[in-house]
Design a protein around this motif. Structure first.
Motif, PDB file in Angstrom:
ATOM      1  N   GLY A 366     -41.630  10.930  -1.113  1.00 21.53           N
ATOM      2  CA  GLY A 366     -40.599  11.869  -1.549  1.00 21.53           C
ATOM      3  C   GLY A 366     -39.233  11.585  -0.966  1.00 21.53           C
ATOM      4  O   GLY A 366     -38.385  12.481  -0.918  1.00 21.53           O
ATOM      5  N   GLN A 367     -38.998  10.341  -0.558  1.00 24.05           N
ATOM      6  CA  GLN A 367     -37.739  10.037   0.117  1.00 24.05           C
ATOM      7  C   GLN A 367     -36.524  10.261  -0.770  1.00 24.05           C
ATOM      8  O   GLN A 367     -35.452  10.654  -0.291  1.00 24.05           O
ATOM      9  N   ASP A 368     -36.645  10.028  -2.072  1.00 24.93           N
ATOM     10  CA  ASP A 368     -35.495  10.238  -2.951  1.00 24.93           C
ATOM     11  C   ASP A 368     -35.151  11.720  -3.059  1.00 24.93           C
ATOM     12  O   ASP A 368     -33.984  12.088  -3.231  1.00 24.93           O
ATOM     13  N   ILE A 369     -36.158  12.597  -2.944  1.00 21.11           N
ATOM     14  CA  ILE A 369     -35.894  14.034  -2.969  1.00 21.11           C
ATOM     15  C   ILE A 369     -35.166  14.454  -1.699  1.00 21.11           C
ATOM     16  O   ILE A 369     -34.202  15.229  -1.736  1.00 21.11           O
ATOM     17  N   GLY A 370     -35.601  13.927  -0.553  1.00 19.55           N
ATOM     18  CA  GLY A 370     -34.915  14.221   0.709  1.00 19.55           C
ATOM     19  C   GLY A 370     -33.472  13.747   0.685  1.00 19.55           C
ATOM     20  O   GLY A 370     -32.561  14.452   1.148  1.00 19.55           O
ATOM     21  N   ARG A 371     -33.244  12.546   0.162  1.00 26.80           N
ATOM     22  CA  ARG A 371     -31.878  12.029   0.034  1.00 26.80           C
ATOM     23  C   ARG A 371     -31.040  12.939  -0.857  1.00 26.80           C
ATOM     24  O   ARG A 371     -29.874  13.221  -0.554  1.00 26.80           O
ATOM     25  N   ALA A 372     -31.620  13.387  -1.980  1.00 25.28           N
ATOM     26  CA  ALA A 372     -30.877  14.217  -2.921  1.00 25.28           C
ATOM     27  C   ALA A 372     -30.480  15.545  -2.284  1.00 25.28           C
ATOM     28  O   ALA A 372     -29.352  16.029  -2.484  1.00 25.28           O
ATOM     29  N   ILE A 373     -31.384  16.164  -1.523  1.00 23.47           N
ATOM     30  CA  ILE A 373     -31.065  17.425  -0.857  1.00 23.47           C
ATOM     31  C   ILE A 373     -29.946  17.228   0.150  1.00 23.47           C
ATOM     32  O   ILE A 373     -28.976  17.998   0.195  1.00 23.47           O
ATOM     33  N   ALA A 374     -30.062  16.167   0.980  1.00 25.66           N
ATOM     34  CA  ALA A 374     -29.046  15.911   2.002  1.00 25.66           C
ATOM     35  C   ALA A 374     -27.704  15.546   1.374  1.00 25.66           C
ATOM     36  O   ALA A 374     -26.654  16.091   1.746  1.00 25.66           O
ATOM     37  N   ASP A 375     -27.722  14.630   0.423  1.00 26.76           N
ATOM     38  CA  ASP A 375     -26.494  14.157  -0.217  1.00 26.76           C
ATOM     39  C   ASP A 375     -25.763  15.307  -0.910  1.00 26.76           C
ATOM     40  O   ASP A 375     -24.567  15.543  -0.696  1.00 26.76           O
ATOM     41  N   THR A 376     -26.488  16.047  -1.745  1.00 27.91           N
ATOM     42  CA  THR A 376     -25.867  17.131  -2.503  1.00 27.91           C
ATOM     43  C   THR A 376     -25.436  18.273  -1.590  1.00 27.91           C
ATOM     44  O   THR A 376     -24.357  18.862  -1.771  1.00 27.91           O
ATOM     45  N   GLY A 377     -26.269  18.593  -0.596  1.00 27.55           N
ATOM     46  CA  GLY A 377     -25.929  19.679   0.313  1.00 27.55           C
ATOM     47  C   GLY A 377     -24.693  19.389   1.136  1.00 27.55           C
ATOM     48  O   GLY A 377     -23.795  20.231   1.251  1.00 27.55           O
ATOM     49  N   VAL A 378     -24.621  18.194   1.717  1.00 26.86           N
ATOM     50  CA  VAL A 378     -23.453  17.829   2.521  1.00 26.86           C
ATOM     51  C   VAL A 378     -22.204  17.748   1.651  1.00 26.86           C
ATOM     52  O   VAL A 378     -21.123  18.208   2.037  1.00 26.86           O
ATOM     53  N   GLU A 379     -22.343  17.175   0.462  1.00 29.96           N
ATOM     54  CA  GLU A 379     -21.192  17.071  -0.447  1.00 29.96           C
ATOM     55  C   GLU A 379     -20.662  18.449  -0.819  1.00 29.96           C
ATOM     56  O   GLU A 379     -19.441  18.675  -0.860  1.00 29.96           O
ATOM     57  N   THR A 380     -21.568  19.392  -1.091  1.00 30.77           N
ATOM     58  CA  THR A 380     -21.147  20.745  -1.447  1.00 30.77           C
ATOM     59  C   THR A 380     -20.407  21.409  -0.296  1.00 30.77           C
ATOM     60  O   THR A 380     -19.349  22.025  -0.481  1.00 30.77           O
ATOM     61  N   LEU A 381     -20.950  21.294   0.902  1.00 26.40           N
ATOM     62  CA  LEU A 381     -20.313  21.911   2.064  1.00 26.40           C
ATOM     63  C   LEU A 381     -18.937  21.308   2.330  1.00 26.40           C
ATOM     64  O   LEU A 381     -17.950  22.035   2.525  1.00 26.40           O
ATOM     65  N   LEU A 382     -18.832  19.993   2.330  1.00 28.65           N
ATOM     66  CA  LEU A 382     -17.554  19.349   2.608  1.00 28.65           C
ATOM     67  C   LEU A 382     -16.536  19.630   1.513  1.00 28.65           C
ATOM     68  O   LEU A 382     -15.329  19.671   1.772  1.00 28.65           O
ATOM     69  N   GLY A 383     -17.026  19.830   0.285  1.00 24.40           N
ATOM     70  CA  GLY A 383     -16.119  20.138  -0.809  1.00 24.40           C
ATOM     71  C   GLY A 383     -15.495  21.513  -0.705  1.00 24.40           C
ATOM     72  O   GLY A 383     -14.399  21.755  -1.236  1.00 24.40           O
ATOM     73  N   ARG A 384     -16.151  22.431  -0.008  1.00 22.14           N
ATOM     74  CA  ARG A 384     -15.634  23.794   0.125  1.00 22.14           C
ATOM     75  C   ARG A 384     -14.908  24.018   1.443  1.00 22.14           C
ATOM     76  O   ARG A 384     -13.936  24.763   1.497  1.00 22.14           O
TER      77      ARG A 384
END
Length: 426
Positions: A366-384
């Motif tokens: 499930g490594q791609d799912i973990g990457r997706a959660i981290a990537d999208t989550g960090v991007e969302t936080l930094l964007g706001r």
């Protein structure tokens, strides 16, 4: 080939029975996972390499003997040769106490992490097929939604602890939703899983809570299936038993949560403290996935895996390994092996040969799912939180060693309160 010499350590315990270094008059291992070792793991790896090479005899919780695999090549050798090194802990030449903190991660269970060959293939197929049913676009929408919810909760204050309030919460919110669970389970599961992987005195009780929660979930989904991971496992053609379903839910929860929470925290720390990352990200020269990849090399979210045992007498790294000996896969140590990374400051962008997600038949499915959660989550936080910055000096940030992982204890930040996102952005 030699038997294990005296290892580097910090305190000398009484000689335990069945020690892998007892033969040939060699000195017994010493405890190396005490407070002194935990304070500087990199120094520990360097000392062990200087004394023993790419494999070192160690003692873990309860003075249990094991071999710590330090070399990148040697780690891959163990991961990729199940004919020599099995995941079946029933071959272990040790008997643990009933309250041992090693039990939650090493006691044999009917799941793919403790199986090899055809049985492993059957169980892994059920998990990978069910994970493949995750809609990746939908997954990212839910990550974005939950990340915005977490930012909303901290936004008005202009300050936050990004470990406690974001990194530790986001992965569990996403996982419980996709398991078909209500959000109310999240906080208790966060506490239990973190306690399990810390190897504390209460880890056995925490593991029991997770097991009981997963048992209740399976019972509910048997009666009312849904469009979720639990129901997909129940309905898979492999015909998993309820025990197998429960244990694979537990495994997926722990393996999906702990590394992802640590990956988010470590990535946010590097973005906030490392000039290379901050400058490159703002200047458009490095994507966030590039930053994640560097973090997976420098600070893998899981430091070691206590999941291999020697099937027969063999040799590894110049040491005689006996049948039934335990081997700890040193993911963090292998990633900084001087044989493959003579310059630790060099960029590793685009290089995915790190050990962060293991390799071979038991590589993380499930490594791609973990990457997706981290990537999208960090991007969302930094964007706001546009002007987010550390609220304390960098040297005050503390990393805590926790048995299989090294966790950032807290990440205090300040920022200008952002505007509330539009409904369609959530």
């Amino acid at each position: 080939m030699t038997t294990a010499p005296e290892p580097v350590g910090f305190t000398s315990p009484a000689p335990p029975p069945g020690c892998p270094a007892h033969a040939g008059g060699a000195s017994l291992p010493r405890r190396i996972f005490g407070p002194e070792a935990e304070n500087d793991q990199q120094q520990l790896y360097a000392r062990l390499r200087a004394e023993h090479g790419t494999v070192a005899p160690v003692l873990v919780h309860g003075d249990v003997p094991a071999w710590l695999v330090l070399g990148h090549r040697e780690n891959l050798d163990v991961m990729r040769t199940p004919s020599r090194f099995t995941c079946d802990s029933r071959v272990w030449n040790r008997q643990l106490a009933a309250d041992s903190p090693l039990l939650p991660l090493t006691a044999w269970q009917p799941l793919l992490a403790f199986a090899d060959g055809p049985e492993h293939a059957r169980l892994r197929l059920a998990v990978t097929d069910s994970l493949d049913l995750f809609n990746r676009q939908s997954l990212r929408r839910y990550v974005t939604r939950y990340a915005n919810q977490l930012v909303d909760q901290m936004a008005g204050r202009g300050r936050a602890d990004l470990v406690e309030e974001f990194a530790e919460q986001l992965p569990m919110m996403v996982l419980t939703h996709h398991f078909g669970m209500s959000e109310e389970y999240g906080p208790k599961l966060v506490e239990a899983v973190r306690d399990m992987t810390r190897g504390s005195d209460t880890s056995v009780a925490s593991n029991r809570f997770v097991v009981d929660t997963m048992s209740d979930l399976v019972a509910r989904k048997r009666v009312q299936p849904g469009n979720d991971f639990t129901s997909w496992l129940i309905g898979h053609e492999s015909g998993l038993s309820d025990d197998e379903i429960r244990e694979h839910l537990r495994l997926t929860l722990v393996a999906g949560y702990e590394p992802t929470a640590n990956l988010i925290a470590n990535t946010l720390r590097m973005v906030l403290t490392d000039a290379r990352f901050r400058g490159s990200l703002s200047g458009g020269q490095m994507t966030l996935p590039d930053a994640l990849e560097q973090v997976l090399w420098d600070h893998p979210p899981i430091a070691l895996l206590p999941t291999r045992w020697a099937i027969g007498d063999t040799e590894l790294g110049g040491h005689a390994i006996r049948a039934g000996d335990m081997l700890l896969l040193g993911l963090e140590a292998g990633n900084v092996d001087p044989a493959i990374r003579p310059d630790l400051t060099a960029s590793m962008h685009g290089n995915r040969s790190h050990l962060a997600f293991s390799a071979g038949p038991h590589g993380c499915p499930g490594q791609d799912i973990g990457r997706a959660i981290a990537d999208t989550g960090v991007e969302t936080l930094l964007g706001r939180l546009i002007d987010i910055r550390l609220a304390v000096p960098e040297d005050e940030l503390r990393v805590v060693s926790a048995w299989i992982s090294r966790r950032l204890h807290s990440l205090p930040v300040r920022f200008t309160p952002p505007r509330t996102p539009l409904p369609e952005q959530r």
